[in-house]
Every structure is written in C-alpha cells, then in structure tokens.
Design a protein around this motif. Sequence first.
Motif, PDB file in Angstrom:
ATOM      1  N   UNK A 117       0.765  -1.254  -0.212  1.00 46.06           N
ATOM      2  CA  UNK A 117      -0.032   0.003   0.034  1.00 46.06           C
ATOM      3  C   UNK A 117       0.706   1.299  -0.029  1.00 46.06           C
ATOM      4  N   UNK A 118       2.210   1.206   0.362  1.00 43.38           N
ATOM      5  CA  UNK A 118       2.933   2.495   0.516  1.00 43.38           C
ATOM      6  C   UNK A 118       3.397   2.945  -0.995  1.00 43.38           C
ATOM      7  N   UNK A 119       2.953   2.213  -1.805  1.00 40.72           N
ATOM      8  CA  UNK A 119       3.141   2.816  -3.227  1.00 40.72           C
ATOM      9  C   UNK A 119       2.103   3.998  -3.599  1.00 40.72           C
ATOM     10  N   UNK A 120       1.152   3.905  -2.862  1.00 46.29           N
ATOM     11  CA  UNK A 120       0.209   4.918  -3.047  1.00 46.29           C
ATOM     12  C   UNK A 120       0.609   6.469  -2.741  1.00 46.29           C
ATOM     13  N   UNK A 121       1.578   6.406  -2.106  1.00 47.08           N
ATOM     14  CA  UNK A 121       2.180   7.637  -1.320  1.00 47.08           C
ATOM     15  C   UNK A 121       2.501   8.984  -2.623  1.00 47.08           C
ATOM     16  N   UNK A 122       2.746   8.677  -3.578  1.00 46.03           N
ATOM     17  CA  UNK A 122       3.221   9.834  -4.926  1.00 46.03           C
ATOM     18  C   UNK A 122       1.624  10.213  -5.191  1.00 46.03           C
ATOM     19  N   UNK A 123       0.911   9.213  -5.541  1.00 49.84           N
ATOM     20  CA  UNK A 123      -0.447   9.634  -6.004  1.00 49.84           C
ATOM     21  C   UNK A 123      -1.325  10.482  -4.968  1.00 49.84           C
ATOM     22  N   UNK A 124      -1.292  10.332  -3.603  1.00 50.24           N
ATOM     23  CA  UNK A 124      -1.813  11.096  -2.842  1.00 50.24           C
ATOM     24  C   UNK A 124      -1.115  12.450  -2.680  1.00 50.24           C
ATOM     25  N   UNK A 125       0.089  12.532  -2.700  1.00 56.82           N
ATOM     26  CA  UNK A 125       0.731  13.636  -2.716  1.00 56.82           C
ATOM     27  C   UNK A 125       0.428  14.703  -3.948  1.00 56.82           C
ATOM     28  N   UNK A 126       0.312  13.934  -5.116  1.00 61.35           N
ATOM     29  CA  UNK A 126      -0.136  14.752  -6.311  1.00 61.35           C
ATOM     30  C   UNK A 126      -1.542  15.334  -5.922  1.00 61.35           C
ATOM     31  N   UNK A 127      -2.489  14.468  -5.413  1.00 65.63           N
ATOM     32  CA  UNK A 127      -3.741  14.738  -5.181  1.00 65.63           C
ATOM     33  C   UNK A 127      -3.810  16.123  -4.186  1.00 65.63           C
ATOM     34  N   UNK A 128      -2.953  15.985  -3.105  1.00 56.70           N
ATOM     35  CA  UNK A 128      -2.743  17.094  -2.218  1.00 56.70           C
ATOM     36  C   UNK A 128      -2.480  18.297  -2.708  1.00 56.70           C
ATOM     37  N   UNK A 129      -1.268  18.527  -3.688  1.00 60.38           N
ATOM     38  CA  UNK A 129      -0.925  19.515  -4.078  1.00 60.38           C
ATOM     39  C   UNK A 129      -1.757  20.107  -5.143  1.00 60.38           C
ATOM     40  N   UNK A 130      -2.523  19.134  -5.870  1.00 62.23           N
ATOM     41  CA  UNK A 130      -3.403  19.864  -7.063  1.00 62.23           C
ATOM     42  C   UNK A 130      -4.425  20.635  -6.146  1.00 62.23           C
ATOM     43  N   UNK A 131      -4.823  19.880  -4.911  1.00 57.63           N
ATOM     44  CA  UNK A 131      -6.412  20.446  -4.039  1.00 57.63           C
ATOM     45  C   UNK A 131      -5.632  21.917  -3.683  1.00 57.63           C
ATOM     46  N   UNK A 132      -4.445  21.681  -3.187  1.00 61.01           N
ATOM     47  CA  UNK A 132      -3.862  22.955  -2.407  1.00 61.01           C
ATOM     48  C   UNK A 132      -3.425  24.143  -3.361  1.00 61.01           C
ATOM     49  N   UNK A 133      -3.038  23.784  -4.511  1.00 69.41           N
ATOM     50  CA  UNK A 133      -2.415  24.991  -5.261  1.00 69.41           C
ATOM     51  C   UNK A 133      -3.135  25.079  -6.775  1.00 69.41           C
ATOM     52  N   UNK A 134      -4.074  25.981  -6.705  1.00 69.70           N
ATOM     53  CA  UNK A 134      -4.693  26.039  -7.854  1.00 69.70           C
ATOM     54  C   UNK A 134      -5.002  27.509  -8.291  1.00 69.70           C
ATOM     55  N   UNK A 135      -4.134  28.452  -8.129  1.00 68.67           N
ATOM     56  CA  UNK A 135      -4.442  29.907  -8.541  1.00 68.67           C
ATOM     57  C   UNK A 135      -4.247  30.498 -10.119  1.00 68.67           C
ATOM     58  N   UNK A 136      -4.796  31.512 -10.427  1.00 66.08           N
ATOM     59  CA  UNK A 136      -4.566  31.853 -11.763  1.00 66.08           C
ATOM     60  C   UNK A 136      -3.178  31.737 -12.309  1.00 66.08           C
ATOM     61  N   UNK A 137      -2.142  32.239 -11.282  1.00 66.35           N
ATOM     62  CA  UNK A 137      -0.855  32.570 -11.554  1.00 66.35           C
ATOM     63  C   UNK A 137      -0.001  31.104 -11.307  1.00 66.35           C
ATOM     64  N   UNK A 138      -0.366  30.363 -10.363  1.00 70.30           N
ATOM     65  CA  UNK A 138       0.385  29.266  -9.840  1.00 70.30           C
ATOM     66  C   UNK A 138      -0.582  28.161  -9.851  1.00 70.30           C
ATOM     67  N   UNK A 139      -0.554  27.030 -10.576  1.00 70.78           N
ATOM     68  CA  UNK A 139      -1.218  25.922 -10.338  1.00 70.78           C
ATOM     69  C   UNK A 139      -0.424  24.638 -10.606  1.00 70.78           C
ATOM     70  N   UNK A 140      -0.944  23.441  -9.740  1.00 73.29           N
ATOM     71  CA  UNK A 140      -0.405  22.416  -9.894  1.00 73.29           C
ATOM     72  C   UNK A 140      -1.572  21.347 -10.386  1.00 73.29           C
ATOM     73  N   UNK A 141      -1.126  20.510 -11.342  1.00 72.75           N
ATOM     74  CA  UNK A 141      -2.200  19.556 -12.027  1.00 72.75           C
ATOM     75  C   UNK A 141      -1.672  18.375 -12.131  1.00 72.75           C
ATOM     76  N   UNK A 142      -2.242  17.402 -11.796  1.00 70.61           N
ATOM     77  CA  UNK A 142      -2.108  15.804 -11.887  1.00 70.61           C
ATOM     78  C   UNK A 142      -1.702  15.769 -13.548  1.00 70.61           C
ATOM     79  N   UNK A 143      -0.986  14.848 -13.654  1.00 66.88           N
ATOM     80  CA  UNK A 143      -0.542  14.347 -15.045  1.00 66.88           C
ATOM     81  C   UNK A 143      -0.974  12.923 -15.360  1.00 66.88           C
ATOM     82  N   UNK A 144      -0.968  12.529 -16.684  1.00 64.87           N
ATOM     83  CA  UNK A 144      -1.559  11.338 -17.132  1.00 64.87           C
ATOM     84  C   UNK A 144      -0.717  10.231 -16.286  1.00 64.87           C
ATOM     85  N   UNK A 145       0.269  10.409 -15.774  1.00 60.02           N
ATOM     86  CA  UNK A 145       0.960   9.157 -15.185  1.00 60.02           C
ATOM     87  C   UNK A 145       0.173   8.837 -13.819  1.00 60.02           C
TER      88      UNK A 145
END
Lengths: 203, 223
Positions: free
Chosen positions: A144-172
Amino acid sequence: MIDVEENRLIPCPICNAVNIDRGNKNICRRCGSAIYQHKNFITEKSWAYLITAIIAYIPANLYPMLITNKFGTHQSSTILGGVVHLWENGSYPIAMVIFFASIVVPLLKFFILFYLLISVKYPFGKDKKVDKHKLYYITEVIGPWSMIDVFVVAILTALIHLSNISIVAGTAATAFAISVFFTLLSAHAFDETLIRENIKDSK
Amino acid sequence: MNKLVIIIAMKIKNEDDLDNYIICHKCFTLHKIIPIKDGYMASCNECGAMLYRYDTKLVDKSLALSISGLIFFILANFFPIVKIEILGHDQFITISKTIFTLIDSGFYIVGILCMFLIFIFPLMILIIDIILFTLLKLRRSKKFTKTLLVLLAHILPWSMPDIFLISILVALVKLIGYVQIDMGMAFYALIIFVLIDIYIVKKVKISELWILRENMILKRSKN
Ligand SMILES: [Zn+2]
Ligand SMILES: [Zn+2]
C-alpha cells in the motif's frame, strides 16, 4: 474419529480458521468463504492482474506525474524526474521516500509476485531455502505504501490552483493508480496455500 | 536453521476440534491453542508473530476506541487539514476537497480510487467495528457478526488513512520555503484517528475477533 495429516490442514484466507484440505473446492467451515478453488484458475487470475499492473507501470513512468504552471510557463515532471529534482534541491529524505514508494516498492512487488507465481508451478532446485511465506508477507506490508506519490499529487493539486500558479496531475497519476490497484488485486488473488502444496509435492 | 518436517497424523473427534488449532498467519506453522493468563498473548515459536491473546477487556476497549475513532474521523473531515498562504491568497484542503479536485479536473479513476481508500473504507471499518463490538458485548446475533467479520476481512487491506497522513507530510515538505504553512485542526484529529485505526486494524487480528465471537456468542447459546 477422523484421521488427518497435519499438512492437509489449511487456514481460511478470510477468517484464519483451520480447515481440512479436500482438494479442488473447499468451503470454510466457520465463515463459508471459498478457500481453494481450482488450482490453475487461481494462479491465472493472479497472473492476469499482475500483467495488467506491469503494463500500466510503463506509461506511469513515461508520462508526467505532475504539471506545474507558473506565470504562464509549464513544467512537467515524471516520477523519476521528480525524484532527481528533489535530490538536486537537497530534499534527500523526501527524494528517498518517493523513490522507495514509487519505484522500489512496485518493482519489488512485481518481482516477488512473478517469482512466487512461477515457483508454485515449477519449483526450482534450491527452492526450499527461500522462505516464500516471508516474501509474500513483505509484499502485503509494503504494497500500500506505493500510493504515497498519488496522494501527494492529489494534495498538491487541491492545495495550489491559483490563476498564476497551479499544480495539475498528469496522465501518469492515472496509470500509476491503476498499476497499484492491480498489483494489490494480484497479491490478494494469489493463493498462499499453493506455497504449502508445493513443499508437499517436492518431497 | 534446520527444521525437521514431521508429518503427524492427528486424530480429531470432529471438524470442530480444529478450533483448538491455529495456523500462524505469517509463516503457516500449525500450533495447538493452549490456555493462557488474562492479559497475556501467545506468539509463534517459529517467527515470533502474535497468534492470539486472552484479554477479557478487549471488547470494551475496542468499542470505546472505535467510537472515539469515528468522532476524530468526522472532525478530520469537517475542518481544513492544512492552510497555506501563497502570493497573498489563502488556500486550504480538506479530505473531500482533495478527492473532488481530482474528479473535477477529469481524473475520475484516481479520484474514485482515493475516495475509497481514504474515505469510504476507513469509515466503513469504523462503523462495522462499532456494530460488531456492540453485538459482541450484548452477546447477540450469531449470523450478523459472521457477515460483518467476513466483510471486514475483505475491506481491511484497502483502507489507507495512515499512508494518506504520511503523504500530507511529504507534500508539505515539498512546499516548505515556497509558501507559509499552517496546520489546521483536522490535521491533529487525523493523527489521532490514524493512531486509533492502527490499533483496531493492525493490532487486533481478525482471527482474534473470531475467537471472541465464539467465546461471547456461540458458547453462551450452548448453555
Ligand atoms: Zn473462514
Ligand atoms: Zn509464525
């Protein structure tokens, strides 16, 4: 009175109750779960999940995991690229956590499951020295520990979504999540009683 | 280590006698269950894994913990986990926001998977545990406790709130230096919830719950 050989006793995967192995199909006397259906069928299911997981792991490493949009510039990074970037920036512990969770754990699980699936059918010469139950137990614990990166991406995406700076999840992210999901399915579909069966056969 | 493999033909009266035996979940060695003192546990002499324990307070303890677990889980869901300040804007995340941002941005598979792993399954485990331990305490419902235990065994490997908690820390370490970070109240609630979850999910083994069910419900109905 019933006579029963010790090596014909198998645990139920669901409730752990000790049951007598009666061959092709056993129903647990305590919880009613199927313990052991046809031997070939069980490994085939596990193989199918494992192969799906390995296939999904390829795009998970080729496509970007994370896309950072900063004042109109896009920067995308793959899993390995992200690890290298963190390492170069001096975030060694985090780089190691992500490297372990996203690269070491999935690959280790692929190899262990691959080995277990082959070895229960075709035992090699020195096979008995390898503690297969321990190997399986390792995959269960680290899986189950391999899910870390997916969760991290989910958290960063939810946290940073301004018009100037945003983080989006990728296809990977999708490919990786599918890969983890099928590896877990494969591990659960693998029948541990087959390991035991094999020790008995090789005598 | 050299281990003699002796195949013993044992004699048992009927299949129910197999309840006096246990197979180690880690190394698959067969053990005979022997009575132990209250508060003690028996471990496997091959690999050291815990086999079973005798703890008369386990039901009360686990029931109390599952109820507090549910309270902290609700708190963790209703308040922001982390607040950050970036370019003069305040941003925060909650568990549901983390899931719905993924779904909104088109990542349906990841979003739904996350929803199950960090929300639906942990919640289901808490609810199952509360009902199960209440029924065990009341010594009732032979059939329903069985259904609950089977369901529990299927869900357990798919609940990952502990990994989500570590992921929050990893994500925040990545942001250190770029933004100002404030931990929200839900973060602390989540830590307590995860600790409780580790106790009732990882420390209390499924086989122990079946033994409890046997002692609390089945033996009584025979008397
Ligand atoms: Zn069972
Ligand atoms: Zn053991």
